[in-house]
Design an enzyme around this catalytic site. Structure first.
Site: not given
Ligand SMILES: O=C(NCCCOc1c(-c2ccc(O)c(O)c2)oc2cc(O)cc(O)c2c1=O)[C@@H]1CCCN1C(=O)/C=C/c1ccc(O)c(O)c1
Ligand SMILES: [Ca+2]
Length: 499
Positions: A100, A158, A195, A197, A201, A233, A337
């Site tokens: 993405n 998106r 998978r 990611d 989005h 995801e 999983r």
């Molecule tokens: O506070 C954070 N993030 C904000 C809350 C989580 O939001 C994220 C979501 C997310 C959360 C909830 C949702 O409903 C949604 O649509 C998206 O998906 C991601 C996917 C990625 O490839 C990379 C990312 O940094 C994120 C991410 O930050 C911390 C700091 C940056 C990375 N991170 C994180 O917490 C990283 C989380 C993360 C990373 C990889 C993933 O595959 C994932 O599901 C979550």
């Molecule tokens: Ca996007």
């Protein structure tokens, strides 16, 4: 055949989160193949940014710099070698692909990346792909900040930046071609699926265009014309306009409601009770079983703040966790999983873990430590290896043996004692009440002596049980007695554990 303990329908994926490729290859040969695991989900193999603050967080691997195959888990050659060895051991590889976005807009410029490739985040230049500014969605996003500000606006979700991550323009042919080329390079190496990611989005139509460009699986290991298994995801717990069902026509979809609801039931929150699970499935608002990728926890929500909130069960609460995993593996719903984690210095403050960013066990230079396997089969260091806990391993076999068999012979006491079978192939009894479960139940199984695969298993000679022994009578009934105080207050038998 009848006692197909490992091959009849290998059905469980294990997410070896942050494992190095060399350790995965060993695990496929020494453990996963022999125990009938279907596949391994590997961490993103593409080159990512090296984040210094906080120091080397696990989520740096979700900030790509290029599609070069070098990462904290190893080199391209080590990746190729692992894929070949796992396929030979009968274990498929599903790659976690981050398509993405690229890295954060504030990641700077230079060569602070796992392969040393040059990039300039503020100028949106990634010459190793190549991507430049015109390949990002800046002109499509309508928010002032350029970031997603409102999850109720499907266009922002998106076309804007997720927490500042540079958002790729998949409507453009060049981006679709680059992404498909990255995924095809993995398929040509022998990867059997993905998978994908952060699918919420991306527009389904763009994903469809990309998936349509994917090669068939490599015929060195798979039949001619085999298609990649894709699970997407999509974090959908309700309350947002974007639904998992928008993506289910393209491939499987992660069902985050599954772990959230199962956790709440096993914790007995909001008067939820085990007996309610009699109808677990679509009637609970979950997606159809044949579209669902299910799990008790995942790499993100096991850290408390992720999707599913605080009801999610993890290895930190092993007694309830094993019960949840056993239920998931015994129940026919979805593709299952298993999470395989590492321990970290959890520091809870007002319900948030201050260290939820911490990466895998590593050396001072940031490189990931190997996974030591102890003589008793457990993992050393801070590797948890839930997939090696004998209760979980034995339930993977249960699921394989019961493959294709319907849920049958449900029993419950109206509270937190339940039992159910899978045709005439398996039967599980769970006591999550505070009193003893003592009942004679119809198992649907052929008469005979079975070993309980939770308290132990059949001896190698197949002549006795190392744990409890269950006798099924000519009428298919058996007596179960489970104290609430037992470490694992549940019993499971299947046609592979019959004496
Ligand atoms: O506070 C954070 N993030 C904000 C809350 C989580 O939001 C994220 C979501 C997310 C959360 C909830 C949702 O409903 C949604 O649509 C998206 O998906 C991601 C996917 C990625 O490839 C990379 C990312 O940094 C994120 C991410 O930050 C911390 C700091 C940056 C990375 N991170 C994180 O917490 C990283 C989380 C993360 C990373 C990889 C993933 O595959 C994932 O599901 C979550
Ligand atoms: Ca996007």
């Amino acid at each position: 055949h009848y006692h197909c303990s490992t091959t009849c329908g290998t059905t469980s994926i294990v997410h070896l989160f942050e494992w190095r490729w060399r350790d995965i290859a060993e695990e496929c040969e020494n453990y996963l193949g022999p125990n009938g695991f279907d596949a391994v989900q590997i961490s993103p193999p593409s080159e990512n940014v090296v984040v210094a603050q906080p120091w080397r967080p696990w989520w740096e691997r979700y900030q790509p710099i290029s599609y070069k195959l070098c990462s904290r888990s190893g080199t391209e050659q080590e990746l190729r070698d692992m894929i070949s060895r796992c396929n030979k051991a009968g274990v498929k590889i599903y790659a976690d692909v981050v398509i993405n976005h690229m890295c954060s807009a504030s990641a700077g410029e230079g060569r602070r990346s796992t392969c040393g490739s040059y990039f300039n985040a503020s100028k949106e230049e990634f010459p190793s792909v190549p991507y430049s500014a015109s390949h990002f969605n800046d002109d499509k996003c309508t928010t002032a900040s350029g970031n997603i500000e409102n999850y109720q606006d499907i266009y922002q979700v998106r076309d804007c930046r997720l927490v500042g991550l540079l958002d790729l323009a998949h409507r453009k042919e060049h981006v679709r071609e680059r992404v498909a080329s990255y995924m095809n390079s993995l398929l040509d190496m022998g990867v059997a699926g993905f998978r994908v990611d952060a699918c919420k989005h991306m527009w389904p139509q763009d994903l469809n265009a990309i998936y349509g460009q994917l090669h068939n699986l490599n015929t060195e290991w798979f039949p001619e014309g085999s298609r990649p298994f894709i699970y997407q995801e999509v974090i959908d717990l309700g309350g947002e306009p974007i639904k998992a069902s928008e993506y289910s026509g393209l491939g499987h979809v992660t069902e985050f409601k599954y772990g959230a609801k199962l956790g709440s039931v096993i914790r007995r929150w909001n008067r939820d009770k085990l007996a309610d699970l009699k109808t677990f499935g679509e009637s609970w608002g979950l997606m159809p079983s044949n579209q669902a990728l299910v799990f008790v926890d995942n790499h993100d929500n096991q850290r408390g703040h992720g999707a599913g909130g605080t009801s999610i069960l993890t290895f930190w609460e092993p007694r309830m966790y094993k019960m949840a995993v056993a239920f998931m593996l015994a129940h026919p719903y979805g593709v299952t999983r298993l999470m395989s984690s590492y321990r970290w210095d959890r520091r809870l403050l007002d319900g948030k873990d201050q260290n939820d960013w911490m990466g895998p066990p590593s050396y001072p230079d940031g490189s990931t430590k190997p996974v030591p396997i102890n003589p008793d089969g457990s993992c050393g260091g801070d590797w948890v290896c839930e997939h090696r806990w004998h209760q979980i391993r034995n339930m993977v076999t249960f699921r394989n043996v019961a493959h294709g068999q319907p849920l049958s012979n449900w029993w419950d006491n109206g509270e937190n004692q339940i039992a159910f079978g899978r045709g005439d192939r398996g039967f599980i009894v769970i006591n999550n009440d505070d009193c003893t479960l003592d009942a004679s139940l119809q198992t649907g199984m052929p008469a005979g002596c079975y070993c309980d695969v939770i308290s132990g298993q059949r001896t190698a000679a197949g002549t006795g049980c190392t744990g409890k022994r269950i006798t099924v009578g000519e009428d298919g009934r058996a007596r179960f007695s489970i104290k609430a105080s037992e470490e694992d207050p549940f019993v499971a038998i299947h046609s592979g554990s019959k004496l």
